[in-house]
Structure formats: C-alpha cells, structure tokens
Design an enzyme around this catalytic site. Structure first.
Site, PDB file in Angstrom:
ATOM      1  N   GLU A   1       0.120   3.482   1.936  1.00 21.80           N
ATOM      2  CA  GLU A   1       0.373   4.131   3.094  1.00 21.80           C
ATOM      3  C   GLU A   1       1.776   3.920   3.451  1.00 21.80           C
ATOM      4  OE1 GLU A   1      -2.029   5.577   5.691  1.00 21.80           O
ATOM      5  OE2 GLU A   1      -2.543   6.209   3.790  1.00 21.80           O
TER       6      GLU A   1
ATOM      7  N   TYR B   1      -1.448   0.108  10.616  1.00 19.60           N
ATOM      8  CA  TYR B   1      -1.968  -0.513   9.298  1.00 19.60           C
ATOM      9  C   TYR B   1      -0.717  -0.506   8.498  1.00 19.60           C
ATOM     10  CZ  TYR B   1      -3.728  -1.001   4.673  1.00 19.60           C
ATOM     11  OH  TYR B   1      -3.814  -1.317   3.249  1.00 19.60           O
TER      12      TYR B   1
ATOM     13  N   SER C   1       0.926  -1.341   0.068  1.00 20.03           N
ATOM     14  CA  SER C   1       0.009  -0.095  -0.058  1.00 20.03           C
ATOM     15  C   SER C   1       0.767   1.209   0.030  1.00 20.03           C
ATOM     16  CB  SER C   1      -0.894   0.114   1.158  1.00 20.03           C
ATOM     17  OG  SER C   1      -1.506   1.372   1.355  1.00 20.03           O
TER      18      SER C   1
HETATM   19  P1  NDP Z   1     -11.632  -4.436   1.703  1.00 21.85           P
HETATM   20  O1  NDP Z   1     -11.590  -4.022   3.086  1.00 21.85           O
HETATM   21  O2  NDP Z   1     -12.594  -4.116   0.781  1.00 21.85           O
HETATM   22  O3  NDP Z   1     -11.425  -6.104   1.791  1.00 21.85           O
HETATM   23  C1  NDP Z   1     -10.729  -6.681   2.670  1.00 21.85           C
HETATM   24  C2  NDP Z   1     -10.880  -7.998   2.398  1.00 21.85           C
HETATM   25  O4  NDP Z   1     -10.028  -8.903   3.611  1.00 21.85           O
HETATM   26  C3  NDP Z   1     -12.134  -8.687   2.773  1.00 21.85           C
HETATM   27  O5  NDP Z   1     -12.755  -9.816   1.912  1.00 21.85           O
HETATM   28  C4  NDP Z   1     -12.376  -9.285   4.176  1.00 21.85           C
HETATM   29  O6  NDP Z   1     -13.342 -10.238   4.578  1.00 21.85           O
HETATM   30  C5  NDP Z   1     -10.869  -9.847   4.047  1.00 21.85           C
HETATM   31  N1  NDP Z   1     -10.376 -10.215   5.286  1.00 21.85           N
HETATM   32  C6  NDP Z   1     -10.232  -9.347   6.498  1.00 21.85           C
HETATM   33  N2  NDP Z   1      -9.930 -10.081   7.684  1.00 21.85           N
HETATM   34  C7  NDP Z   1      -9.380 -11.261   7.248  1.00 21.85           C
HETATM   35  C8  NDP Z   1      -8.883 -12.357   7.676  1.00 21.85           C
HETATM   36  N3  NDP Z   1      -8.519 -12.196   9.135  1.00 21.85           N
HETATM   37  N4  NDP Z   1      -8.766 -13.543   6.840  1.00 21.85           N
HETATM   38  C9  NDP Z   1      -9.127 -13.543   5.879  1.00 21.85           C
HETATM   39  N5  NDP Z   1      -9.909 -12.537   5.042  1.00 21.85           N
HETATM   40  C10 NDP Z   1      -9.804 -11.277   5.777  1.00 21.85           C
HETATM   41  O7  NDP Z   1     -10.163  -3.990   0.942  1.00 21.85           O
HETATM   42  P2  NDP Z   1      -9.779  -3.597  -0.421  1.00 21.85           P
HETATM   43  O8  NDP Z   1     -10.452  -4.585  -1.523  1.00 21.85           O
HETATM   44  O9  NDP Z   1     -10.066  -2.034  -0.692  1.00 21.85           O
HETATM   45  O10 NDP Z   1      -8.316  -3.925  -0.473  1.00 21.85           O
HETATM   46  C11 NDP Z   1      -7.715  -5.237  -0.749  1.00 21.85           C
HETATM   47  C12 NDP Z   1      -6.224  -5.329  -0.353  1.00 21.85           C
HETATM   48  O11 NDP Z   1      -5.414  -4.301  -0.895  1.00 21.85           O
HETATM   49  C13 NDP Z   1      -6.142  -4.836   1.241  1.00 21.85           C
HETATM   50  O12 NDP Z   1      -5.212  -5.870   1.589  1.00 21.85           O
HETATM   51  C14 NDP Z   1      -5.839  -3.715   1.309  1.00 21.85           C
HETATM   52  O13 NDP Z   1      -5.213  -3.402   2.361  1.00 21.85           O
HETATM   53  C15 NDP Z   1      -4.925  -3.439   0.115  1.00 21.85           C
HETATM   54  N6  NDP Z   1      -4.988  -2.269  -0.403  1.00 21.85           N
HETATM   55  C16 NDP Z   1      -6.062  -1.357  -0.755  1.00 21.85           C
HETATM   56  C17 NDP Z   1      -6.023  -0.246  -1.246  1.00 21.85           C
HETATM   57  C18 NDP Z   1      -7.337   0.436  -1.631  1.00 21.85           C
HETATM   58  O14 NDP Z   1      -7.345   1.808  -1.995  1.00 21.85           O
HETATM   59  N7  NDP Z   1      -8.597  -0.136  -2.061  1.00 21.85           N
HETATM   60  C19 NDP Z   1      -4.752   0.195  -1.514  1.00 21.85           C
HETATM   61  C20 NDP Z   1      -3.550  -0.457  -1.355  1.00 21.85           C
HETATM   62  C21 NDP Z   1      -3.681  -1.525  -0.661  1.00 21.85           C
HETATM   63  P3  NDP Z   1     -14.886  -9.746   5.095  1.00 21.85           P
HETATM   64  O15 NDP Z   1     -15.429  -9.372   3.806  1.00 21.85           O
HETATM   65  O16 NDP Z   1     -15.058 -11.202   5.740  1.00 21.85           O
HETATM   66  O17 NDP Z   1     -14.459  -8.819   6.204  1.00 21.85           O
HETATM   67  P1  GDR Z   2      -7.008   5.948   3.288  1.00 22.75           P
HETATM   68  O1  GDR Z   2      -8.371   5.969   3.048  1.00 22.75           O
HETATM   69  O2  GDR Z   2      -6.686   5.997   4.747  1.00 22.75           O
HETATM   70  O3  GDR Z   2      -6.108   6.574   2.334  1.00 22.75           O
HETATM   71  O4  GDR Z   2      -6.634   4.290   3.243  1.00 22.75           O
HETATM   72  P2  GDR Z   2      -9.651   6.729   3.832  1.00 22.75           P
HETATM   73  O5  GDR Z   2     -10.568   6.781   2.665  1.00 22.75           O
HETATM   74  O6  GDR Z   2     -10.276   5.811   4.893  1.00 22.75           O
HETATM   75  O7  GDR Z   2      -9.077   8.038   4.080  1.00 22.75           O
HETATM   76  C1  GDR Z   2      -8.705   9.034   3.095  1.00 22.75           C
HETATM   77  C2  GDR Z   2      -8.462  10.330   3.835  1.00 22.75           C
HETATM   78  O8  GDR Z   2      -9.521  10.850   3.854  1.00 22.75           O
HETATM   79  C3  GDR Z   2      -9.733  11.494   5.397  1.00 22.75           C
HETATM   80  N1  GDR Z   2     -10.997  11.603   5.725  1.00 22.75           N
HETATM   81  C4  GDR Z   2     -11.589  10.476   6.263  1.00 22.75           C
HETATM   82  N2  GDR Z   2     -11.618   9.170   6.020  1.00 22.75           N
HETATM   83  C5  GDR Z   2     -12.611   8.530   6.376  1.00 22.75           C
HETATM   84  N3  GDR Z   2     -12.404   7.064   6.240  1.00 22.75           N
HETATM   85  N4  GDR Z   2     -13.662   8.803   6.859  1.00 22.75           N
HETATM   86  C6  GDR Z   2     -14.005  10.182   7.211  1.00 22.75           C
HETATM   87  O9  GDR Z   2     -14.993  10.536   7.593  1.00 22.75           O
HETATM   88  C7  GDR Z   2     -12.875  11.108   6.603  1.00 22.75           C
HETATM   89  N5  GDR Z   2     -12.827  12.349   6.636  1.00 22.75           N
HETATM   90  C8  GDR Z   2     -11.831  12.922   6.237  1.00 22.75           C
HETATM   91  C9  GDR Z   2      -8.693  10.448   6.115  1.00 22.75           C
HETATM   92  O10 GDR Z   2      -7.983  11.258   7.218  1.00 22.75           O
HETATM   93  C10 GDR Z   2      -7.643  10.316   4.874  1.00 22.75           C
HETATM   94  O11 GDR Z   2      -6.611  11.352   4.984  1.00 22.75           O
HETATM   95  C11 GDR Z   2      -7.046   3.480   2.062  1.00 22.75           C
HETATM   96  C12 GDR Z   2      -7.423   1.848   2.370  1.00 22.75           C
HETATM   97  O12 GDR Z   2      -8.095   1.256   1.422  1.00 22.75           O
HETATM   98  C13 GDR Z   2      -6.131   1.386   2.756  1.00 22.75           C
HETATM   99  O13 GDR Z   2      -6.355  -0.121   3.086  1.00 22.75           O
HETATM  100  C14 GDR Z   2      -5.060   1.373   1.726  1.00 22.75           C
HETATM  101  O14 GDR Z   2      -4.046   0.815   2.103  1.00 22.75           O
HETATM  102  C15 GDR Z   2      -4.959   2.904   1.438  1.00 22.75           C
HETATM  103  O15 GDR Z   2      -6.103   3.690   1.112  1.00 22.75           O
HETATM  104  C16 GDR Z   2      -3.931   3.500   0.071  1.00 22.75           C
END
Ligand code: NDP
Ligand code: GDR
Length: 342
Positions: free
Chosen positions: A138, A159, A136
């Site tokens: 992050e 995280y 990520s």
């Molecule tokens: P989501 O939060 O939408 O999905 C997370 C998934 O992980 C769900 O299927 C959840 O299952 C599963 N999960 C959680 N805990 C466990 C566990 N203990 N064992 C097995 N499965 C588990 O995430 P995204 O699809 O957005 O992201 C996919 C991956 O990419 C994640 O690893 C995230 O950290 C990473 N990532 C995401 C980014 C983004 O912008 N979306 C950017 C960079 C990295 P359940 O439905 O049961 O909760």
């Molecule tokens: P992020 O996504 O932390 O970048 O992680 P998120 O959408 O949670 O926050 C983005 C930015 O928005 C600000 N923010 C808020 N965020 C949330 N969730 N709720 C609020 O009400 C709100 N108001 C302002 C946050 O402070 C932050 O700066 C996502 C996840 O998908 C991670 O798993 C992944 O690794 C990174 O993106 C890349």
C-alpha cells in the site's frame, strides 16, 4: 532455544508465522505472542497451538498493546527475544479513513514504541536482537506497476502513510544504531484465515454461503482494482527467511502477477457453478476516498538474493479458500437445521 516475539499473533499472518516457527523439525523456537485484552476471546486462529500439550513450554501469550509503551518495554526486557516480528496493526485500509488517528497511533507510533524498547535491549549488548517490520505494498499507492525496491512511494490512505512512517523508522534504527532491523514490503496475501472483511475472503465466504442458501446477495465496492495476491503461508516463510540472513536488508515479497477483484469474483463463483451477476450488488460504502488501482510486485530480489519463491499460485489460492469456506457454510447450515425456528 531461540525466543521469538510476534505482535499480531492472533491475526492471519501471526498465526501462520507461529506455526512455522513451532513446527520446525529442530524444535528450536519458543514463540511469545503479544495479545491485547478484548471483551470476548478472539484467538480462534491460534487455538490449536494453545491446545497442543506438546507446545506447552514453547508457546506463550502475553498481554500488551502497541499503544502502550510501558507494556512493550516490560515485555522485551522479560523475554529478551532473539527475533521480534512486528505484525500488529489496524490493518484495514478502508477503516483507516474512518479512524485515521487511531490507525497512525497503532501502526506508526506503535512501531516506534516497539523499536525503542528493542533499542534499549540492543544498547545493553546482552544479545543481538533481530527486528522484522510488516511493511506493505500500500506504500506504493498510485505508483505505476510493476512496483519494486526502487519504485518511489506514493501512499493513498492513512494506513499507507502510517506504514510508510514505520518503514522509514525501521531503516533509520538500522542506520543510526546498527540494529538488525528490516522490512518486508509484502503485497496482498490471503488464506482461509483472512479476515472476513477483506475482499477475497468476503467473496469466498459470501459465495459459499450463497451456494448453501444461507445468503442471497453480496455487496461489494470497486471491482476494477487489481492486486498481486499470494498465499499467506508462503509470505510468513519469507518473513522468517529475512531474519535468518547475516545482514539486514528490505525485500519486496510478491508473486509478480496481478488480477482484478472482478477476476477473483468470477473464478470463485465459477468454481461453485454460480454466476456473480445474479448475486453481486454495488455498495458505495465499500469504496475508498482515494483508491489504489493496480498493484503488481517485482519479487526478483526476493527470488535471487533471499531464495524465496511462492508455492501457491492464484488459482490454487482461490481453490483453497473456496474449499474451506464451502465446508464452513455446510457446517453452518447443518448447525442451523438443529435450531428450532420460532
Ligand atoms: P490482521 O488484521 O489479520 O491482524 C492484525 C493483528 O494486529 C491482530 O493480531 C490484532 O489483534 C493485532 N493488533 C491490532 N491492534 C493492535 C494493538 N493496538 N496492539 C497490538 N496488537 C494489535 O493482519 P494480517 O495478519 O493480515 O497482517 C499482518 C501485518 O502485515 C499487519 O501489520 C498488516 O498491516 C501487514 N500487511 C498485511 C498484508 C496482507 O495482505 N495481509 C500485506 C502487507 C502488510 P486482535 O486480534 O486483537 O485484533
Ligand atoms: P487492501 O485489501 O486494501 O488491498 O489491503 P482489501 O481486500 O480490503 O481490498 C482490496 C481491493 O478490493 C476492493 N474492494 C473491496 N475491499 C473490501 N475490503 N471490501 C469490499 O467489499 C470491496 N469491494 C471492492 C478495494 O477497494 C481494494 O481495491 C490489504 C490489507 O491486508 C492491508 O493491511 C495490506 O497492507 C494490503 O492488503 C497490502
């Protein structure tokens, strides 16, 4: 047939990746998804795949958990996958401050558990296994933008620290055991399937519900943070492309553009003819003890070496999410009109 195992298949990215593999014209994948037990079924993002009779033999779900090493070992040995995509995670940054140990267990040690299970299969030499790790942006945390393959990491949350551990373990399994293991350092990617407590989806859904009279206020945290937002479907394609290479290599996947939360908010409300100042309230509960201020990726290697470019731009992404959530809000309103008021 290739067998792919996806952890996190019920999440946003897992659902797009499963679709991509199953809808290839060659029909050359059997997709196995890891699901964990919950008291109510939460598979709405993949229900259409489960329900498709044409996919009966090519889409299979298995119970396991990243916190349970024996379930992972069993699964890897049963399936003998050609490709493993590790997308499972406690993926909410703010929540990771409330549950740091759980987050590290699933995100960091969970990845190690899966790598160990894959290493055992790799050591048996039955067939080569390719491993993808969902790293990520992050991990860059407070490193100044633009962040690229040579930018030093500076994580700012439990995280992000956990993801960095998993990132380095993936590199180490590649170097120590000669495994095809690689990471995609993906910047934020969104879609109509984004979880409702991430900021983009919270905004598009909140604005749509306000438009339909279902909600009066939208509580948000820091509006000044900037993110490099892309479309999740494009990013799932990058994951697959990384595992089709002959040699493993990590890539930064991003659009190269950055926008503030405030810009996302203004564009969304503007598309619905609303003024955010009339509806948005600040709520400190949505801020973080340490914030990541600006993320802007440098995707030049992904473009030049991997051949990946995103198809959806910032405005297109917001429009797609607004259109989806407006439809959802209209259905909610319609359904409510049939519930007798007490
Ligand atoms: P989501 O939060 O939408 O999905 C997370 C998934 O992980 C769900 O299927 C959840 O299952 C599963 N999960 C959680 N805990 C466990 C566990 N203990 N064992 C097995 N499965 C588990 O995430 P995204 O699809 O957005 O992201 C996919 C991956 O990419 C994640 O690893 C995230 O950290 C990473 N990532 C995401 C980014 C983004 O912008 N979306 C950017 C960079 C990295 P359940 O439905 O049961 O909760
Ligand atoms: P992020 O996504 O932390 O970048 O992680 P998120 O959408 O949670 O926050 C983005 C930015 O928005 C600000 N923010 C808020 N965020 C949330 N969730 N709720 C609020 O009400 C709100 N108001 C302002 C946050 O402070 C932050 O700066 C996502 C996840 O998908 C991670 O798993 C992944 O690794 C990174 O993106 C890349």
């Amino acid at each position: 047939m290739k067998h792919a195992l996806i952890t996190g298949i019920t999440g946003q990215d897992g659902s797009y990746l499963a679709e991509l593999l199953l809808q290839r014209p060659e029909h050359d994948y059997v997709v196995h998804g890891l699901v964990r037990r919950s008291s109510s079924i939460n598979r709405n993002r993949i229900d259409h795949l489960t329900a498709d009779p044409a996919l009966k033999e090519r889409f299979k779900l298995h119970y396991a958990d990243l916190s349970d090493a024996s379930s992972l070992t069993r699964l890897i040995h049963e399936i003998q996958p050609d490709e493993v995509y590790n997308l499972g995670a406690q993926s909410h940054v703010r929540v990771s401050f409330d549950q740091p140990i759980y987050t590290v267990d699933v995100v960091a040690v969970g990845t190690l558990r899966l790598l160990e299970a894959v290493r055992e299969l790799h050591a048996q030499g039955i067939k080569p296994v390719k491993f993808y790790q969902a790293s990520s942006s992050e991990m860059y945390g407070s490193a100044p933008p633009p962040q690229g393959p040579h930018t030093p990491f500076h994580p700012r949350s439990p995280y992000a620290c956990a993801k960095l551990y998993a990132h380095y373990q993936t590199i180490n399994y590649r170097e120590a055991y000669g495994m095809f293991a690689c990471s995609g350092i993906l910047f934020n990617h969104e879609s109509p399937r984004r979880g409702e407590n991430f900021v983009t989806r919270k905004i598009t859904l909140g604005a749509a519900r306000i438009k339909e009279g279902l909600q009066r206020k939208l509580a948000l945290g820091n509006l000044e943070a900037k993110r490099d937002w892309g479309f999740a479907g494009d990013y799932a394609r990058a994951m697959w492309m990384m595992l089709q290479r002959d040699t493993p290599r990590d890539f930064v996947v991003a659009t190269g553009e950055t926008h503030s939360v405030r810009e996302f908010l203004d564009l969304t409300f503007g598309m619905l003819g609303l003024d955010p100042d009339d509806f948005v309230e600040f709520d400190p509960r949505h801020t973080r003890p340490s914030e990541v201020d600006v993320l802007q990726g440098d995707p030049s290697e992904a473009r030049e070496i991997l051949g990946w470019t995103p198809k959806v731009d910032f405005r297109g992404l917001v429009a797609m999410m607004v259109e989806h959530d407006l439809e959802l809000a209209r259905r909610e309103k319609y359904a409510r009109s049939y519930i007798p008021m007490s």
